[in-house]
Write a protein that holds these residues in place. Sequence first.
Motif, PDB file in Angstrom:
ATOM      1  N   MET A 138       0.832  -1.202   0.000  1.00 39.74           N
ATOM      2  CA  MET A 138       0.000   0.000   0.000  1.00 39.74           C
ATOM      3  C   MET A 138       0.869   1.256   0.000  1.00 39.74           C
ATOM      4  O   MET A 138       0.565   2.239  -0.689  1.00 39.74           O
ATOM      5  CB  MET A 138      -0.925   0.000   1.219  1.00 39.74           C
ATOM      6  N   SER A 139       1.962   1.218   0.759  1.00 37.57           N
ATOM      7  CA  SER A 139       2.852   2.372   0.849  1.00 37.57           C
ATOM      8  C   SER A 139       3.607   2.599  -0.454  1.00 37.57           C
ATOM      9  O   SER A 139       3.635   3.712  -0.987  1.00 37.57           O
ATOM     10  CB  SER A 139       3.844   2.174   2.000  1.00 37.57           C
ATOM     11  N   LYS A 140       4.206   1.542  -0.981  1.00 36.88           N
ATOM     12  CA  LYS A 140       5.004   1.678  -2.201  1.00 36.88           C
ATOM     13  C   LYS A 140       4.144   2.041  -3.412  1.00 36.88           C
ATOM     14  O   LYS A 140       4.585   2.781  -4.296  1.00 36.88           O
ATOM     15  CB  LYS A 140       5.766   0.387  -2.476  1.00 36.88           C
ATOM     16  N   MET A 141       2.923   1.514  -3.468  1.00 32.94           N
ATOM     17  CA  MET A 141       2.032   1.811  -4.588  1.00 32.94           C
ATOM     18  C   MET A 141       1.303   3.140  -4.402  1.00 32.94           C
ATOM     19  O   MET A 141       0.583   3.590  -5.286  1.00 32.94           O
ATOM     20  CB  MET A 141       1.008   0.686  -4.762  1.00 32.94           C
ATOM     21  N   GLN A 142       1.484   3.755  -3.230  1.00 34.31           N
ATOM     22  CA  GLN A 142       0.830   5.025  -2.914  1.00 34.31           C
ATOM     23  C   GLN A 142      -0.688   4.911  -3.057  1.00 34.31           C
ATOM     24  O   GLN A 142      -1.363   5.802  -3.579  1.00 34.31           O
ATOM     25  CB  GLN A 142       1.379   6.147  -3.803  1.00 34.31           C
ATOM     26  N   ALA A 143      -1.199   3.784  -2.584  1.00 34.78           N
ATOM     27  CA  ALA A 143      -2.639   3.525  -2.640  1.00 34.78           C
ATOM     28  C   ALA A 143      -3.276   3.926  -1.320  1.00 34.78           C
ATOM     29  O   ALA A 143      -2.846   3.480  -0.256  1.00 34.78           O
ATOM     30  CB  ALA A 143      -2.901   2.048  -2.924  1.00 34.78           C
ATOM     31  N   GLY A 144      -4.309   4.747  -1.385  1.00 30.23           N
ATOM     32  CA  GLY A 144      -4.960   5.203  -0.170  1.00 30.23           C
ATOM     33  C   GLY A 144      -5.958   4.212   0.386  1.00 30.23           C
ATOM     34  O   GLY A 144      -6.353   4.315   1.548  1.00 30.23           O
ATOM     35  N   SER A 145      -6.373   3.260  -0.445  1.00 32.90           N
ATOM     36  CA  SER A 145      -7.368   2.284  -0.014  1.00 32.90           C
ATOM     37  C   SER A 145      -7.265   1.048  -0.897  1.00 32.90           C
ATOM     38  O   SER A 145      -6.591   1.059  -1.938  1.00 32.90           O
ATOM     39  CB  SER A 145      -8.778   2.873  -0.122  1.00 32.90           C
ATOM     40  N   LEU A 146      -7.956  -0.015  -0.487  1.00 35.30           N
ATOM     41  CA  LEU A 146      -7.970  -1.235  -1.292  1.00 35.30           C
ATOM     42  C   LEU A 146      -8.590  -0.996  -2.674  1.00 35.30           C
ATOM     43  O   LEU A 146      -8.054  -1.478  -3.680  1.00 35.30           O
ATOM     44  CB  LEU A 146      -8.709  -2.351  -0.555  1.00 35.30           C
ATOM     45  N   PRO A 147      -9.708  -0.242  -2.772  1.00 34.30           N
ATOM     46  CA  PRO A 147     -10.247   0.047  -4.106  1.00 34.30           C
ATOM     47  C   PRO A 147      -9.233   0.753  -5.011  1.00 34.30           C
ATOM     48  O   PRO A 147      -9.181   0.491  -6.218  1.00 34.30           O
ATOM     49  CB  PRO A 147     -11.456   0.944  -3.814  1.00 34.30           C
ATOM     50  N   ASP A 148      -8.414   1.648  -4.423  1.00 34.52           N
ATOM     51  CA  ASP A 148      -7.364   2.307  -5.209  1.00 34.52           C
ATOM     52  C   ASP A 148      -6.386   1.272  -5.750  1.00 34.52           C
ATOM     53  O   ASP A 148      -5.977   1.328  -6.916  1.00 34.52           O
ATOM     54  CB  ASP A 148      -6.597   3.314  -4.348  1.00 34.52           C
ATOM     55  N   LEU A 149      -6.013   0.325  -4.902  1.00 36.63           N
ATOM     56  CA  LEU A 149      -5.057  -0.704  -5.310  1.00 36.63           C
ATOM     57  C   LEU A 149      -5.652  -1.594  -6.397  1.00 36.63           C
ATOM     58  O   LEU A 149      -4.953  -1.993  -7.335  1.00 36.63           O
ATOM     59  CB  LEU A 149      -4.657  -1.551  -4.100  1.00 36.63           C
ATOM     60  N   VAL A 150      -6.937  -1.884  -6.283  1.00 34.37           N
ATOM     61  CA  VAL A 150      -7.613  -2.696  -7.301  1.00 34.37           C
ATOM     62  C   VAL A 150      -7.601  -1.979  -8.649  1.00 34.37           C
ATOM     63  O   VAL A 150      -7.326  -2.584  -9.692  1.00 34.37           O
ATOM     64  CB  VAL A 150      -9.060  -3.013  -6.875  1.00 34.37           C
ATOM     65  N   ARG A 151      -7.887  -0.679  -8.631  1.00 36.25           N
ATOM     66  CA  ARG A 151      -7.874   0.089  -9.883  1.00 36.25           C
ATOM     67  C   ARG A 151      -6.473   0.112 -10.495  1.00 36.25           C
ATOM     68  O   ARG A 151      -6.310   0.008 -11.717  1.00 36.25           O
ATOM     69  CB  ARG A 151      -8.384   1.509  -9.629  1.00 36.25           C
ATOM     70  N   MET A 152      -5.465   0.248  -9.652  1.00 35.94           N
ATOM     71  CA  MET A 152      -4.086   0.211 -10.145  1.00 35.94           C
ATOM     72  C   MET A 152      -3.774  -1.141 -10.772  1.00 35.94           C
ATOM     73  O   MET A 152      -3.134  -1.234 -11.827  1.00 35.94           O
ATOM     74  CB  MET A 152      -3.110   0.487  -8.997  1.00 35.94           C
ATOM     75  N   SER A 153      -4.241  -2.200 -10.124  1.00 38.95           N
ATOM     76  CA  SER A 153      -4.016  -3.544 -10.639  1.00 38.95           C
ATOM     77  C   SER A 153      -4.668  -3.729 -12.002  1.00 38.95           C
ATOM     78  O   SER A 153      -4.088  -4.330 -12.914  1.00 38.95           O
ATOM     79  CB  SER A 153      -4.573  -4.578  -9.650  1.00 38.95           C
ATOM     80  N   GLU A 154      -5.867  -3.198 -12.152  1.00 40.49           N
ATOM     81  CA  GLU A 154      -6.574  -3.310 -13.429  1.00 40.49           C
ATOM     82  C   GLU A 154      -5.825  -2.574 -14.534  1.00 40.49           C
ATOM     83  O   GLU A 154      -5.740  -3.049 -15.667  1.00 40.49           O
ATOM     84  CB  GLU A 154      -7.995  -2.762 -13.283  1.00 40.49           C
ATOM     85  N   ARG A 155      -5.279  -1.403 -14.205  1.00 40.23           N
ATOM     86  CA  ARG A 155      -4.500  -0.653 -15.195  1.00 40.23           C
ATOM     87  C   ARG A 155      -3.218  -1.389 -15.544  1.00 40.23           C
ATOM     88  O   ARG A 155      -2.826  -1.466 -16.712  1.00 40.23           O
ATOM     89  CB  ARG A 155      -4.171   0.744 -14.670  1.00 40.23           C
ATOM     90  N   LEU A 156      -2.561  -1.937 -14.528  1.00 41.91           N
ATOM     91  CA  LEU A 156      -1.318  -2.666 -14.766  1.00 41.91           C
ATOM     92  C   LEU A 156      -1.549  -3.890 -15.640  1.00 41.91           C
ATOM     93  O   LEU A 156      -0.705  -4.247 -16.463  1.00 41.91           O
ATOM     94  CB  LEU A 156      -0.700  -3.092 -13.432  1.00 41.91           C
TER      95      LEU A 156
END
Length: 224
Positions: free
Chosen positions: A195-213
């Motif tokens: 979460m820190s390295k990806m600069q994700a503020g929440s799990l939904p943010d991380l999911v969106r990043m994953s989808e883009r990746l």
Amino acid sequence: MGSLAAQQQTAWAFVPGAKVYVVDDDKAVCGSLSSLLRSVALGCETFASADAFLQSPEPEGPACLVLDMQLLGTTGFEVQQAMASRRRCLPIIFLTGYGTIPMTVRAMKAGASAFLTKPVGDQELLEAIHHALHLDADALACLQGQDALMALYGSLTPRERQVMGLVVQGLLNKQVAADLGTSEITIKVHRRQVMSKMQAGSLPDLVRMSERLATILPNADLPR
């Protein structure tokens, strides 16, 4: 030209560093277009051949290509095809002295921004360039965003990537731990790091990043 220049300078004030490339083997055409573009405060670089343009450095800011359809030794379609293989393909505005409907359709289907017939009016050409520059500004911002996201993902360790791939699927920490054969406490540590390295503020943010990746890193350990 004075009033036109003033109007267009205002229109392009929010496209910093914009540049127009002109490829035409007619020196008179290159000179005329260069003068027009500089009169509205647009950067311009002209080329007498397709090879010279294709070997030039990629622009740093928004740009577009004004391309003569019939060049010595090649065609605009061949240049368009060569550009399409690049990661960043500049919007192309075709100029031709003998345009046909089939040519126009072919160019537009292949992604041309505009297809104009010579002689083209200053206003019509500048409007086409204005549109093309905004298209490229948006595309460039998207590429820069992708690069930034890939850099964040690249900072993760292999184990952190595994944890991220499982977390974005909705698995709980204890489920991730069981899947990876480690303790729940260890997974919590990895998850915080992700979460820190990806600069994700929440799990939904991380999911969106994953989808883009998943769209730009086909071999990444991410859910599809």
